[in-house]
Design an enzyme around this catalytic site. Structure first.
Site, PDB file in Angstrom:
ATOM      1  N   ASP A 176       0.119   2.766  -3.214  1.00  0.00           N
ATOM      2  CA  ASP A 176      -0.810   1.647  -3.195  1.00  0.00           C
ATOM      3  C   ASP A 176      -1.149   1.421  -1.721  1.00  0.00           C
ATOM      4  O   ASP A 176      -0.334   1.707  -0.844  1.00  0.00           O
ATOM      5  CB  ASP A 176      -0.142   0.407  -3.792  1.00  0.00           C
ATOM      6  CG  ASP A 176      -1.021  -0.819  -3.658  1.00  0.00           C
ATOM      7  OD1 ASP A 176      -2.136  -0.785  -4.173  1.00  0.00           O
ATOM      8  OD2 ASP A 176      -0.575  -1.793  -3.026  1.00  0.00           O
ATOM      9  N   ASP A 221       4.122  -2.562  -3.484  1.00  0.00           N
ATOM     10  CA  ASP A 221       4.885  -3.757  -3.123  1.00  0.00           C
ATOM     11  C   ASP A 221       4.396  -5.016  -3.827  1.00  0.00           C
ATOM     12  O   ASP A 221       5.063  -6.039  -3.781  1.00  0.00           O
ATOM     13  CB  ASP A 221       4.834  -3.994  -1.602  1.00  0.00           C
ATOM     14  CG  ASP A 221       3.518  -4.620  -1.173  1.00  0.00           C
ATOM     15  OD1 ASP A 221       2.478  -4.222  -1.731  1.00  0.00           O
ATOM     16  OD2 ASP A 221       3.528  -5.503  -0.298  1.00  0.00           O
ATOM     17  N   ASP A 281       1.598  -4.055  -8.910  1.00  0.00           N
ATOM     18  CA  ASP A 281       2.096  -2.683  -8.910  1.00  0.00           C
ATOM     19  C   ASP A 281       3.224  -2.466  -9.912  1.00  0.00           C
ATOM     20  O   ASP A 281       3.640  -1.324 -10.135  1.00  0.00           O
ATOM     21  CB  ASP A 281       2.611  -2.298  -7.509  1.00  0.00           C
ATOM     22  CG  ASP A 281       1.507  -2.285  -6.472  1.00  0.00           C
ATOM     23  OD1 ASP A 281       0.376  -1.930  -6.849  1.00  0.00           O
ATOM     24  OD2 ASP A 281       1.771  -2.622  -5.311  1.00  0.00           O
TER      25      ASP A 281
END
Length: 642
Positions: A326, A535, A539
């Site tokens: 991400d 994080d 996610d």
């Protein structure tokens, strides 16, 4: 060494001295057989009483077939046959191997216990001007606690008063202190080094960072790898098989000689071979060294600030060939920062936007000042970044008639001037002719009294270690690096290009990220793994879906930490490659021990069955192999140079 290890070491030394002394005595002096039996019984009981006791309990509990039973049976049998020295020696060397194993486990446990030491014993609550120590479990969210120099931060919260430096080494593995001031978030488990801090707690102790970390480490040993499960099942069937094999070796050859060959049965010789066979076949090297390798690997990783939730994840991590990231909070800091102030065009200076920075002109500083004042009542990340960049205390009395237009920006009066600060939509709505910006990031246009003054470029800051982290991952053999983000293609392309990622996908919702990860999972080879690094709370679904989910940073969301299989306790993405190298070293050592132990034992079992190997060879095949395997397993503790 702990007290128990010291006591065992004393028993080993005393037994070794007595064994050598009695061996020399019986070699040069003729001693009656029964006196010899009594002499050697002393060191045997000193070194082996606990093994005999465990074997007896196992028989009573109908759990007969374990290494204690094998050692007891083999040594008692050897002494019964008159091989006193061999019987004592087998038990002595077995205990030496057990001591090495205990010491190695202690080393691993110390690494984890140092992490466990983050648990606070109390929290300070101020009552009537006095500090009262209470159990952290009793502190409600929203309470004010006081943390003095040298004390642990007991509960997550926000600093409301005071400045200090924090020792975060127990959480992150890094020795560099972290500065903290009023208004900043603070996590439990850190040690306050200097000033007194007043903290407003944001959650209960049971939900705090330190509690979650402790829970992760406590549960790590319950998640066994395929290798550990195989060894457990192997020992369950292997030990009874070799016991019956040894019984057959002791009985069948003499019976065959006696009834079919009309020869003397030679019971003593074949029983000795069977006892030798038992000692050789003891599966200690496998049963002890394999779990120890994983345990030491988890302990070594925790010392580096990498929490691996179980040995099964260690095994999967070693197979990682694709890593999906991400963007926000993983490759970038997740903190918006002003990176450029441009007047009519975007050819002006870019870089640090601190108000006192000499690179900006007076008119550019005026643009930043008016934008920061207009946005001073907003808590939006873009507004916060403008206020931070201004760097001075904002006089809110200068600001009146604030109007926030959702999705557009803010209109306010500053010092009697109408200030419009927002995006393209706001400029169009106010019929203000604005200039486009070719820079990458969020653009805040600023107009004063209907006249366009310029724009401010704001972007998420790429982590310093991100580019190096990608290079290291490629060096470890990771073939595919992918970045997924909800940002637009322009921002995604810039970030990916700067850190060295060639494959990226932009404009994604959380569900889209899951779809892309599933697509990558479908393209991988059979014994390869796909890791996802994130994080944020959005996610969590994709962290759960990937073969290995890696949560970035102790300050990441609780949902991400819960869903992840591995938690990195700081925001350094280079720890990902280190975690992979630790896992691969651990698995390499596991397979080395399996092949070595089975290979040596297989050869020695054959030699023992045909009468070539004696009890001393059996001692090496059992204890020697176990000690070598344990020492090899201990190497997984050393992770600094990986």
């Amino acid at each position: 060494m702990n007290t128990k290890q010291k006591k065992v070491l004393v028993r080993i030394i005393v037994t070794a001295v007595l064994l050598v002394g009695f061996s020399l005595l019986t070699r040069y002096v003729s001693v009656n057989r029964w006196i010899q039996f009594g002499m050697y019984l002393i060191p045997y009981l000193i070194i082996g009483y606990d093994i005999l006791k465990k074997a007896g309990k196992g028989i009573l509990n109908r759990q007969v077939f374990d290494e204690n039973f094998l050692m007891a049976l083999a040594t008692v049998g050897a002494i019964a046959l008159g091989d006193y020295k061999e019987g004592v020696a087998v038990m002595l060397f077995y205990q030496i191997g057990e001591w090495f194993q205990s010491y190695a486990v202690g080393r691993s446990r110390r690494n984890i216990s140092e992490l466990m030491d983050i648990r606070p014993d109390y929290a300070n609550i101020e009552k009537d001007g006095q500090l009262e120590k209470v159990d952290p479990d009793e502190v409600e969210p929203g309470s004010i606690i006081v943390v003095q120099p040298g004390e642990k931060v007991p509960i997550d919260g926000v600093v409301i008063e005071g400045n200090s430096t924090l020792n975060t080494s127990a959480l992150t593995g890094e020795s560099v202190p972290r500065e903290v001031a009023a208004g900043e978030e603070i996590i439990s488990g850190c040690i306050n080094l200097s000033g007194v801090l007043k903290i407003r707690t944001s959650r209960e102790f049971g939900e705090s960072t330190v509690s979650k970390i402790l829970e992760l480490m406590e549960n790590a040993s319950s998640r066994k790898s395929r290798s550990e499960n195989f060894i457990s099942k192997f020992a369950r069937y292997y030990t009874p098989a070799v016991c019956f094999g040894a019984l057959a070796l002791a009985v069948l050859p003499p019976v065959v000689r006696m009834f079919f060959m009309s020869a003397a049965p030679q019971w003593g010789e074949w029983i000795y071979r069977a006892l030798t066979f038992l000692v050789i076949s003891c599966p200690c090297a496998l049963v002890i060294s394999i779990p120890l390798s994983f345990f030491a690997g988890i302990g070594g990783a925790s010392a580096e600030g990498i929490l691996i939730k179980g040995s099964n994840y260690m095994e999967t991590l070693a197979q990682t060939k694709a890593v999906v990231f991400d963007k926000t909070g993983t490759i970038t800091q997740g903190v918006f920062e002003v990176c450029g102030i441009h007047e009519e065009s975007c050819t002006g200076k870019s870089g640090s936007a601190e108000a006192e920075h000499a690179g900006y002109s007076e008119s550019e500083r005026r643009i930043l000042e008016y934008a920061a004042l207009a946005e001073c009542h907003s808590t939006h990340p873009i507004s916060v970044s403008l206020q931070k960049a201004y760097g001075k205390r904002l006089d809110m009395e200068r600001v009146t008639n604030v109007q926030e237009i959702s999705g557009h920006g803010i209109i306010a009066e500053v010092d009697g001037h109408q200030v419009c600060a927002g995006n393209d939509k706001l400029m169009k709505q106010q019929n203000i002719d604005y200039r486009d910006c070719s820079g990458t990031g969020t653009v805040v246009h600023v107009a004063i009294d209907g006249k366009y003054e310029g724009h401010i470029l704001i972007s998420d800051v790429i982590k310093e270690q991100a580019s190096e982290a990608m290079r290291q991952l490629k060096e470890t053999g990771v073939r595919r690096l992918v970045m997924l983000t909800g940002d637009d293609a322009k921002v995604a392309a810039k970030v990916a290009g700067e850190v060295g990622i060639t494959e990226y996908h932009s404009g994604l919702l959380p569900a889209d990220k899951v779809t892309y990860v599933e697509e990558i999972l479908g393209q991988k080879k059979e014994k390869e793994a796909v890791a996802f690094v994130g994080d944020g709370i959005n996610d969590a679904p994709v962290l759960s879906r990937a073969d290995i989910g890696i949560a970035m940073g102790a300050l990441g969301s609780d949902a991400a930490i819960e869903a992840a299989d591995i938690v990195l306790m700081d925001d350094d993405p280079s720890k990902i490659s280190k975690a992979i190298r630790i896992a691969r070293k651990c698995m390499r050592i596991v397979y080395e021990n399996i092949y070595f132990a089975i290979g040596v034992k297989g050869v020695c079992l054959f030699l023992g069955a045909v009468g070539i190997a004696n009890m001393w060879v059996a001692i090496f095949a059992d204890v020697g192999v176990m000690v070598l395997a344990v020492l090899n397993a201990v190497r997984t503790l050393f992770t600094k140079k990986l």
